[in-house]
Design a protein around this motif. Structure first.
Motif, mmCIF file in Angstrom:
data_model
loop_
_atom_site.group_PDB
_atom_site.id
_atom_site.type_symbol
_atom_site.label_atom_id
_atom_site.label_comp_id
_atom_site.label_asym_id
_atom_site.label_seq_id
_atom_site.Cartn_x
_atom_site.Cartn_y
_atom_site.Cartn_z
ATOM 1 N N ASP A 2 -7.125 7.163 -25.301
ATOM 2 C CA ASP A 2 -6.006 8.359 -25.404
ATOM 3 C C ASP A 2 -4.280 6.953 -26.399
ATOM 4 O O ASP A 2 -3.809 7.653 -26.671
ATOM 5 N N GLY A 37 -10.359 -4.026 -8.210
ATOM 6 C CA GLY A 37 -10.210 -5.480 -9.439
ATOM 7 C C GLY A 37 -10.532 -6.469 -8.284
ATOM 8 O O GLY A 37 -11.429 -6.875 -9.341
ATOM 9 N N ARG A 45 -8.445 -5.264 -12.351
ATOM 10 C CA ARG A 45 -7.166 -4.590 -11.803
ATOM 11 C C ARG A 45 -6.557 -3.628 -12.732
ATOM 12 O O ARG A 45 -6.679 -4.274 -13.839
HETATM 13 N N1 LIG Z 1 -3.357 7.387 -20.950
HETATM 14 C C1 LIG Z 1 -4.514 6.428 -19.803
HETATM 15 N N2 LIG Z 1 -3.750 6.048 -19.495
HETATM 16 C C2 LIG Z 1 -5.197 5.291 -17.995
HETATM 17 C C3 LIG Z 1 -6.424 5.467 -18.578
HETATM 18 N N3 LIG Z 1 -6.860 5.651 -17.472
HETATM 19 C C4 LIG Z 1 -6.897 4.428 -16.754
HETATM 20 N N4 LIG Z 1 -5.126 4.693 -17.067
HETATM 21 C C5 LIG Z 1 -3.872 3.790 -16.674
HETATM 22 O O1 LIG Z 1 -4.224 2.945 -16.182
HETATM 23 C C6 LIG Z 1 -4.103 2.620 -14.438
HETATM 24 C C7 LIG Z 1 -5.100 2.043 -14.358
HETATM 25 O O2 LIG Z 1 -6.327 2.817 -13.753
HETATM 26 P P1 LIG Z 1 -6.776 2.711 -12.278
HETATM 27 O O3 LIG Z 1 -7.757 4.199 -12.526
HETATM 28 O O4 LIG Z 1 -6.518 3.198 -11.227
HETATM 29 O O5 LIG Z 1 -7.751 1.385 -12.802
HETATM 30 P P2 LIG Z 1 -8.510 1.010 -11.422
HETATM 31 O O6 LIG Z 1 -9.509 -0.130 -12.629
HETATM 32 O O7 LIG Z 1 -9.142 1.750 -10.737
HETATM 33 O O8 LIG Z 1 -7.042 -0.434 -10.795
HETATM 34 P P3 LIG Z 1 -7.964 -0.924 -9.195
HETATM 35 O O9 LIG Z 1 -7.998 0.282 -8.171
HETATM 36 O O10 LIG Z 1 -6.740 -1.312 -9.239
HETATM 37 O O11 LIG Z 1 -8.745 -1.953 -9.665
HETATM 38 C C8 LIG Z 1 -3.884 4.025 -14.615
HETATM 39 O O12 LIG Z 1 -2.607 4.603 -13.416
HETATM 40 C C9 LIG Z 1 -2.871 4.736 -15.714
HETATM 41 O O13 LIG Z 1 -1.615 4.856 -15.969
HETATM 42 C C10 LIG Z 1 -7.145 6.619 -19.315
HETATM 43 O O14 LIG Z 1 -8.032 6.749 -19.664
HETATM 44 N N5 LIG Z 1 -6.058 7.179 -19.905
#
Ligand SMILES: Nc1nc2c(ncn2[C@@H]2O[C@H](COP(=O)(O)OP(=O)(O)OP(=O)(O)O)[C@@H](O)[C@H]2O)c(=O)[nH]1
Ligand SMILES: [Mg+2]
Length: 441
Positions: free
Chosen positions: A169, A99, A12
């Motif tokens: 980043d 996740g 997640r």
């Molecule tokens: N600064 C930054 N934050 C990121 C990046 N990728 C993800 N995030 C942060 O991580 C959080 C979760 O990203 P998601 O892509 O929604 O995560 P996921 O793996 O799809 O999570 P689930 O769908 O809940 O399983 C985002 O809301 C951002 O706050 C990135 O490349 N840079």
């Protein structure tokens, strides 16, 4: 034209959905700005709509999208620009999963593992560097990836892993940060190397930047993993891979072949039963054990799993009263393997071997458990002991040959394969020859 299924493994909030949107956006913008030769696209209106929704959400709110609630399928085509024309090279499917689905006990996830040709492993680079507890939380993911790599290696299958470090980043100084990422992930790298896995690391940074009245993502390094993975799979599948699974695996995922193992009954020690599982002969060996780790839960409902936990406690109590009770040791080892805890089965099997050192089946089970838990040297010592007792034991000869080949000791591996072929019954000789060829090539 080939369609590859890409598995995604990531907890997640690691950044799977953001990566997907960033990857798509980067691939497109690179293609549009400098007519990038390789890019991917989707013809599916629903997929395009889902991606637009994510990107629009970011533009409208200036925020990352909300957590994923259900599995959403995305299908893409990998394309190449050539002499002013675009050509489709292959198709690939990617499931954006919530996740918690990424759990070996989940039957949908097991199905995705079996159907996959390659996988994206997501690791939060920022957390890896700044959160001391993160590595511990990653243990399950590392175990899953290492187990897939073992399964692939033991079956001589082809598979590719893209290790995607997300949120780069957020790392202050990229050079130092990336070095720390490397150091903190050594345990996974060691295990992938031990299985000679085909993997590559990628660093993805997808910050949101505000532009006049709107917001947009500015991805760097997000398109590369999917481009590499699909090109790599395309390459692998062009030179028809040698698999040990029965028949040709064309059109099927390499891991799908191993699903045959899933049909085997639950593990009944002795696991090995002096058979040669990776030659496709009947029997349960290491492959059975690994597959059980992934797949035995397919028929284990939560209540059955709870029942197994209860049995574990009961056998532990028996062993407290009677530490050498061999039935309890066997049952408990078996239960731990079924519950994806091979490390806990090892000391039990060691004790069983100590009690009955001449029992070859027990010795082979122990060696296989050592392999399963990445203790290759110990495994080899046990195979040697088996060979002292029975110099033409096929499981020991072949297993040792594979281990020697892994260590680059081709000469020894060749000799051992030769001995195995000589000792094997006629109908198994060609299989051993093929195995030797594909291992030593
Ligand atoms: N600064 C930054 N934050 C990121 C990046 N990728 C993800 N995030 C942060 O991580 C959080 C979760 O990203 P998601 O892509 O929604 O995560 P996921 O793996 O799809 O999570 P689930 O769908 O809940 O399983 C985002 O809301 C951002 O706050 C990135 O490349 N840079
Ligand atoms: Mg998501």
């Amino acid at each position: 034209m080939k369609t590859f299924n890409l598995l995604s493994i990531g907890q997640r909030g690691v950044g799977k959905t953001v990566f997907l949107a960033g990857s798509y956006a980067e691939s497109h913008s690179q293609h549009q700005s400098d007519r990038q030769q390789l890019w991917f696209d989707s013809q599916d209106i629903q997929v395009q709509g889902n991606l637009e929704n994510i990107l629009n959400y970011i533009a409208r709110t200036g925020q990352y999208p909300p957590p994923t609630m259900k599995v959403t399928d995305f299908s893409f085509s990998l394309k190449r620009q050539w002499l002013g024309r675009s050509k489709t090279l292959c198709h690939f499917r990617w499931h954006d999963i919530p996740g918690e689905l990424c759990d070996i006990h989940n039957t949908d996830f097991q199905r995705m593992v079996l159907a996959s040709h390659g996988c994206c492993v997501f690791i939060n680079a920022d957390a890896l560097v700044h959160d001391a507890a993160y590595l511990k939380m990653m243990e399950d993911v590392i175990d899953q990836v290492a187990a897939i790599a073992s399964l692939v290696s033991l079956n001589n299958l082809k598979y590719a892993f893209a290790l995607i470090f997300t949120q780069c980043d957020r790392l202050e100084s990229s050079a130092v940060g990336l070095l720390q990422v490397e150091q903190n992930l050594q345990s996974l790298i060691t295990r992938l190397d031990a299985s000679k896995a085909n993997y590559r690391r990628f660093y993805s940074a997808i910050p949101i930047v505000a532009t006049a009245g709107s917001a947009t993502i500015k991805p760097t390094g997000a398109a590369a993993p999917l481009l590499w993975l699909t090109m790599e799979l395309r390459k692998i599948y062009q030179s028809a891979p040698a698999t040990l699974a029965k028949g040709s695996m064309q059109g099927l995922s390499p891991l799908a072949g191993t699903s045959a193992v899933k049909k085997l009954p639950g593990l009944n020690l002795p696991l090995t039963n002096r058979t040669y599982p990776w030659l496709g002969l009947a029997g349960l060996g290491l492959l059975g054990a690994i597959a059980a780790i992934f797949f035995s839960f397919e028929h284990l409902t939560p209540s059955v799993a709870q029942g197994a936990q209860k049995q574990i406690r009961e056998y532990e109590q028996v062993l407290q009263r009677d530490p050498n009770n061999s039935t309890a040791l066997i049952k408990l080892a078996n239960l731990h393997i079924q519950m994806s805890q091979p490390n806990q089965a090892v000391p039990l099997m060691e004790k069983l071997v100590e009690q009955d050192p001449k029992n070859l089946d027990l010795n082979l089970n122990l060696a296989q458990l050592y392999e399963l838990t990445s203790q290759k040297q110990k495994a080899e010592v046990v195979y040697d002991e088996v060979l002292v007792q029975e110099k033409s034991n096929l499981t020991a000869l072949i297993s040792k040959a594979m281990l020697r080949a892994e260590q680059g000791d081709t000469e020894m591996a060749k000799t051992l394969f030769g001995q195995a072929e000589k000792a094997a019954p006629d109908e198994s000789k060609p299989k051993i020859r093929n195995l030797a060829q594909s291992t030593l090539q």
